[in-house]
Design a protein around this motif. Structure first.
Motif, PDB file in Angstrom:
ATOM      1  N   ALA A 131       0.821  -1.208   0.000  1.00  0.00           N
ATOM      2  CA  ALA A 131       0.000   0.000   0.000  1.00  0.00           C
ATOM      3  C   ALA A 131       0.854   1.257   0.000  1.00  0.00           C
ATOM      4  O   ALA A 131       1.851   1.356   0.731  1.00  0.00           O
ATOM      5  N   VAL A 132       0.482   2.213  -0.818  1.00  0.00           N
ATOM      6  CA  VAL A 132       1.129   3.522  -0.826  1.00  0.00           C
ATOM      7  C   VAL A 132       0.805   4.227   0.487  1.00  0.00           C
ATOM      8  O   VAL A 132      -0.314   4.131   0.995  1.00  0.00           O
ATOM      9  N   ASP A 133       1.777   4.912   1.042  1.00  0.00           N
ATOM     10  CA  ASP A 133       1.602   5.573   2.329  1.00  0.00           C
ATOM     11  C   ASP A 133       0.506   6.642   2.269  1.00  0.00           C
ATOM     12  O   ASP A 133       0.474   7.458   1.348  1.00  0.00           O
ATOM     13  N   THR A 134      -0.379   6.631   3.238  1.00  0.00           N
ATOM     14  CA  THR A 134      -1.483   7.592   3.252  1.00  0.00           C
ATOM     15  C   THR A 134      -1.450   8.495   4.483  1.00  0.00           C
ATOM     16  O   THR A 134      -2.449   9.153   4.798  1.00  0.00           O
ATOM     17  N   THR A 135      -0.310   8.548   5.186  1.00  0.00           N
ATOM     18  CA  THR A 135      -0.234   9.395   6.374  1.00  0.00           C
ATOM     19  C   THR A 135       0.029  10.850   6.009  1.00  0.00           C
ATOM     20  O   THR A 135      -0.105  11.734   6.845  1.00  0.00           O
TER      21      THR A 135
END
Length: 204
Positions: A131-135
């Motif tokens: 998953a691509v970072d979403t933070t």
């Protein structure tokens, strides 16, 4: 085209000047293909039911099946992230040595990550979709499509800001105003920011 590393997917490394059919035994038996994307020396296909398959060079894990040691002359199934089991892939794109797909509005990437092109906060290669970072800036924005270049990637989301929490405001000239938007999943509905010479003010 060139057949090195099995990138043509017909169980051979021999190049050809004529179209050849991708090997349809094995994991592609009775599978209807909706789209094909070609990377540097590997290829991936997306089935009509939203499953990803890959073939060709595997040196950086770009086939997404959990290994980075063996090239594949025929299609192999890309690993499905556990959180995405049962959800179809809706977008697939390949770069030089990496790939990205969108599942349930979340972006997953795999393969070469030497320049951080997988977007997961590291420079470590990934042999399965990660998953691509979403933070950061992505937050909870639903991802619609992804584009992958040589060593970079971009995403398109459906998020658009709407009315701010505080509908009006003002500040002395030269001040910085931070506007906090409400309901980031909704569409913009006619709000704007007006900048005056002496102040920054609404309506917002």
């Amino acid at each position: 085209g060139a057949g090195g590393a099995g990138r043509l997917g017909y169980n051979s490394t021999t190049g050809t000047t004529e179209p050849v059919a991708v090997y349809t035994a094995g994991v592609l038996t009775n599978v209807a293909i909706a789209a094909i994307s070609v990377g540097g020396n590997f290829s991936c296909a997306l089935s009509e039911v939203g499953v990803t398959y890959g073939w060709g060079n595997q040196g950086d894990g770009q086939l997404g099946n959990g290994t980075s040691s063996d090239n594949s002359l025929v299609p192999v199934a890309t690993t499905i992230p556990s959180i995405a089991i049962g959800q179809p892939v809706t977008s697939l794109t390949l770069g030089q040595k990496s790939a990205c797909q969108v599942v349930d509005a979340v972006a997953y990437c795999w393969g070469d990550n030497s320049s951080g092109q997988l977007g997961n906060g590291t420079t470590t290669d990934a042999s399965v979709p990660t998953a691509v970072d979403t933070t950061g800036i992505l937050g909870t924005a639903p991802v619609l499509k992804f584009g992958v270049g040589g060593k970079s990637a971009v995403g398109i989301t459906s998020q658009a800001p709407v009315a701010p929490v505080t509908p009006t405001g003002s500040a002395p000239s030269g001040s910085t105003i931070t506007v906090t938007w409400a309901d980031p999943g909704s569409a913009v509905t006619g709000y704007q920011v007006q900048i005056a010479t002496a102040s920054a003010s609404g309506p917002f």
